[in-house]
Design a protein around this motif. Structure first.
Motif, PDB file in Angstrom:
ATOM      1  N   ILE A 174     -15.458 -25.570  10.093  1.00  0.00           N
ATOM      2  CA  ILE A 174     -14.074 -25.136   9.939  1.00  0.00           C
ATOM      3  C   ILE A 174     -13.997 -23.621   9.775  1.00  0.00           C
ATOM      4  N   TYR A 175     -14.887 -23.041   8.974  1.00  0.00           N
ATOM      5  CA  TYR A 175     -14.917 -21.582   8.804  1.00  0.00           C
ATOM      6  C   TYR A 175     -15.185 -20.880  10.132  1.00  0.00           C
ATOM      7  N   THR A 176     -16.098 -21.426  10.941  1.00  0.00           N
ATOM      8  CA  THR A 176     -16.410 -20.807  12.231  1.00  0.00           C
ATOM      9  C   THR A 176     -15.192 -20.814  13.135  1.00  0.00           C
ATOM     10  N   LEU A 177     -14.451 -21.906  13.127  1.00  0.00           N
ATOM     11  CA  LEU A 177     -13.245 -21.993  13.954  1.00  0.00           C
ATOM     12  C   LEU A 177     -12.170 -21.032  13.455  1.00  0.00           C
ATOM     13  N   MET A 178     -12.000 -20.917  12.135  1.00  0.00           N
ATOM     14  CA  MET A 178     -10.903 -20.134  11.579  1.00  0.00           C
ATOM     15  C   MET A 178     -11.229 -18.653  11.462  1.00  0.00           C
ATOM     16  N   TYR A 179     -12.473 -18.326  11.100  1.00  0.00           N
ATOM     17  CA  TYR A 179     -12.812 -16.940  10.781  1.00  0.00           C
ATOM     18  C   TYR A 179     -13.853 -16.324  11.717  1.00  0.00           C
ATOM     19  N   GLY A 180     -14.628 -17.154  12.400  1.00  0.00           N
ATOM     20  CA  GLY A 180     -15.725 -16.635  13.209  1.00  0.00           C
ATOM     21  C   GLY A 180     -17.074 -16.981  12.595  1.00  0.00           C
ATOM     22  N   LYS A 181     -18.135 -16.819  13.368  1.00  0.00           N
ATOM     23  CA  LYS A 181     -19.473 -17.268  12.955  1.00  0.00           C
ATOM     24  C   LYS A 181     -20.079 -16.432  11.833  1.00  0.00           C
ATOM     25  N   GLU A 182     -19.563 -15.241  11.572  1.00  0.00           N
ATOM     26  CA  GLU A 182     -20.178 -14.371  10.584  1.00  0.00           C
ATOM     27  C   GLU A 182     -19.739 -14.690   9.153  1.00  0.00           C
ATOM     28  N   ARG A 183     -18.687 -15.463   8.980  1.00  0.00           N
ATOM     29  CA  ARG A 183     -18.165 -15.722   7.636  1.00  0.00           C
ATOM     30  C   ARG A 183     -18.950 -16.847   6.970  1.00  0.00           C
ATOM     31  N   SER A 184     -19.412 -16.602   5.766  1.00  0.00           N
ATOM     32  CA  SER A 184     -20.138 -17.616   5.009  1.00  0.00           C
ATOM     33  C   SER A 184     -19.210 -18.246   3.977  1.00  0.00           C
ATOM     34  N   LEU A 185     -19.574 -19.428   3.507  1.00  0.00           N
ATOM     35  CA  LEU A 185     -18.775 -20.104   2.494  1.00  0.00           C
ATOM     36  C   LEU A 185     -18.783 -19.310   1.194  1.00  0.00           C
ATOM     37  N   ASN A 186     -17.752 -19.488   0.392  1.00  0.00           N
ATOM     38  CA  ASN A 186     -17.646 -18.759  -0.868  1.00  0.00           C
ATOM     39  C   ASN A 186     -18.516 -19.401  -1.931  1.00  0.00           C
ATOM     40  N   ALA A 187     -18.934 -18.579  -2.877  1.00  0.00           N
ATOM     41  CA  ALA A 187     -19.680 -19.058  -4.031  1.00  0.00           C
ATOM     42  C   ALA A 187     -18.863 -18.790  -5.287  1.00  0.00           C
ATOM     43  N   VAL A 188     -19.130 -19.554  -6.330  1.00  0.00           N
ATOM     44  CA  VAL A 188     -18.456 -19.338  -7.602  1.00  0.00           C
ATOM     45  C   VAL A 188     -19.137 -18.170  -8.301  1.00  0.00           C
ATOM     46  N   ASP A 192     -12.345 -12.447 -10.868  1.00  0.00           N
ATOM     47  CA  ASP A 192     -11.711 -11.459  -9.989  1.00  0.00           C
ATOM     48  C   ASP A 192     -12.014 -11.756  -8.527  1.00  0.00           C
ATOM     49  N   ASP A 193     -13.251 -12.181  -8.232  1.00  0.00           N
ATOM     50  CA  ASP A 193     -13.603 -12.522  -6.852  1.00  0.00           C
ATOM     51  C   ASP A 193     -12.801 -13.717  -6.365  1.00  0.00           C
ATOM     52  N   PHE A 194     -12.633 -14.702  -7.228  1.00  0.00           N
ATOM     53  CA  PHE A 194     -11.832 -15.879  -6.869  1.00  0.00           C
ATOM     54  C   PHE A 194     -10.384 -15.481  -6.614  1.00  0.00           C
ATOM     55  N   ASP A 195      -9.814 -14.659  -7.502  1.00  0.00           N
ATOM     56  CA  ASP A 195      -8.428 -14.230  -7.346  1.00  0.00           C
ATOM     57  C   ASP A 195      -8.232 -13.481  -6.038  1.00  0.00           C
ATOM     58  N   TYR A 196      -9.159 -12.597  -5.700  1.00  0.00           N
ATOM     59  CA  TYR A 196      -9.033 -11.837  -4.453  1.00  0.00           C
ATOM     60  C   TYR A 196      -9.103 -12.767  -3.247  1.00  0.00           C
ATOM     61  N   ALA A 197      -9.996 -13.749  -3.295  1.00  0.00           N
ATOM     62  CA  ALA A 197     -10.175 -14.650  -2.158  1.00  0.00           C
ATOM     63  C   ALA A 197      -8.924 -15.488  -1.905  1.00  0.00           C
ATOM     64  N   VAL A 198      -8.308 -16.029  -2.954  1.00  0.00           N
ATOM     65  CA  VAL A 198      -7.154 -16.912  -2.758  1.00  0.00           C
ATOM     66  C   VAL A 198      -5.906 -16.129  -2.361  1.00  0.00           C
ATOM     67  N   VAL A 199      -5.892 -14.825  -2.606  1.00  0.00           N
ATOM     68  CA  VAL A 199      -4.793 -13.976  -2.151  1.00  0.00           C
ATOM     69  C   VAL A 199      -4.965 -13.599  -0.685  1.00  0.00           C
ATOM     70  N   SER A 200      -6.199 -13.411  -0.237  1.00  0.00           N
ATOM     71  CA  SER A 200      -6.472 -12.844   1.080  1.00  0.00           C
ATOM     72  C   SER A 200      -6.602 -13.881   2.186  1.00  0.00           C
ATOM     73  N   ASP A 201      -7.087 -15.086   1.883  1.00  0.00           N
ATOM     74  CA  ASP A 201      -7.453 -16.047   2.920  1.00  0.00           C
ATOM     75  C   ASP A 201      -6.595 -17.312   2.839  1.00  0.00           C
ATOM     76  N   PRO A 202      -6.433 -18.007   3.976  1.00  0.00           N
ATOM     77  CA  PRO A 202      -5.686 -19.263   3.966  1.00  0.00           C
ATOM     78  C   PRO A 202      -6.492 -20.439   3.431  1.00  0.00           C
ATOM     79  N   LEU A 203      -7.817 -20.350   3.511  1.00  0.00           N
ATOM     80  CA  LEU A 203      -8.694 -21.420   3.039  1.00  0.00           C
ATOM     81  C   LEU A 203      -9.883 -20.798   2.325  1.00  0.00           C
ATOM     82  N   VAL A 204     -10.156 -21.280   1.115  1.00  0.00           N
ATOM     83  CA  VAL A 204     -11.316 -20.836   0.342  1.00  0.00           C
ATOM     84  C   VAL A 204     -12.141 -22.070  -0.008  1.00  0.00           C
ATOM     85  N   VAL A 205     -13.383 -22.108   0.474  1.00  0.00           N
ATOM     86  CA  VAL A 205     -14.297 -23.215   0.194  1.00  0.00           C
ATOM     87  C   VAL A 205     -15.343 -22.726  -0.798  1.00  0.00           C
TER      88      VAL A 205
END
Length: 287
Positions: A174-188, A192-205
């Motif tokens: 799903i990430y490859t389809l939405m963002y491209g092959k270079e994007r890796s899944l998120n880590a906990v 602050d990193d979580f807050d930035y991710a949920v503001v910037s992206d439509p899907l955060v895994v």
């Protein structure tokens, strides 16, 4: 319009390129400073407008659906047509994320349905429900990610199971389809990193959520619905910035360490056992 998209940022060197390209001025000319001041003054006097979002936008009242190609063009998708419009159409603004791959629309029909192409072989090792049931759930969930503005309460897709069950690979597709092959899944990592991710992206895994973090259940509960929060702007005393959480949340885990009731109640839970055979991940992502 030179035919070349230019992303305007506060960096002075890019402003110099912009001035030279469109106005024929360079920094050594006397008129340069006057033009820069005039542009800055004009922008300061403009009222704020537009709604900022990422990847897609859906208005449940007008049924307008927009899809961002990743650069200056946006696709206005209806039941009968796909029309290319300019970024900012109807006041909806899609910021550029240069780390994402741009989308080149292909209007030719697939040999199979899109969910068969995307999720082939993902549900052969499910427990408790059938592969067809799981495909129906995740197909609706995927469309919900694209049309998330229509939801008040957003489900959290959770894939639990043994290592080697293909949980992360499902989301990497799903990430490859939405963002491209270079994007890796998120880590906990940090709040602050979580807050930035949920503001910037439509899907955060969030991948491998197996360690207890005191702040995580609260953040998951807040992010399960559209919400905003206000914080002080850096290097100021009284200026504030309002940020809007927009992301749908998904997570994988072997043995999750949280059990907050209002979070678990929102889970779309898929449980997997270890795969009996393995395929090339490179081949899967390329396809």
């Amino acid at each position: 319009d030179t035919g070349r998209p230019i992303q305007i940022t506060p960096r002075s060197e890019q402003l110099e390129v912009l001035m030279d390209t469109f106005f024929g001025l360079n920094g050594s000319e006397k008129e340069y400073s006057y033009v820069v001041r005039a542009i800055a003054s004009h922008i300061r006097d403009m009222p704020p407008y537009g709604q900022i979002t990422a990847l897609s936008y859906y208005d449940p009242e007008t049924q307008m659906f927009l899809m961002h190609t990743g650069r200056k063009d946006v696709l206005n998708v209806t039941k009968s047509s796909i029309i290319q419009v300019t970024n900012g159409y109807n006041g909806i603004i899609f910021p550029w994320n240069l780390s994402n791959s741009s989308i080149s629309p292909n209007y030719e029909s697939l040999d199979r349905s899109w969910d068969e192409e995307l999720f082939e072989g993902c549900f052969d090792n499910l427990l408790d429900i059938t592969a067809n049931q799981a495909k129906a759930i995740i197909k609706v969930w995927f469309l919900t990610v694209l049309m998330r503005e229509g939801l008040v309460s957003r489900p959290i897709l959770a894939c639990f199971g043994q290592p080697g069950a293909g949980k992360s690979m499902l989301f990497r597709r799903i990430y490859t389809l939405m963002y491209g092959k270079e994007r890796s899944l998120n880590a906990v990592t940090k709040e602050d990193d979580f807050d930035y991710a949920v503001v910037s992206d439509p899907l955060v895994v969030l991948d491998n959520v197996d360690t207890a973090h005191k702040w995580l259940p609260d953040k998951l509960a807040i992010s399960a619905a559209p919400s905003e929060w206000t914080k002080r702007k850096l290097f100021t005393d009284t200026d504030t910035v309002t940020l809007r959480r927009q992301a749908m949340i998904a997570l994988t885990a072997h043995a999750p360490k949280f059990g907050r009731e209002d979070v678990t109640d929102r889970l779309l839970l898929l449980t997997f056992e270890r795969l009996q055979y393995f395929q090339s991940e490179t081949h899967i992502l390329d396809r």
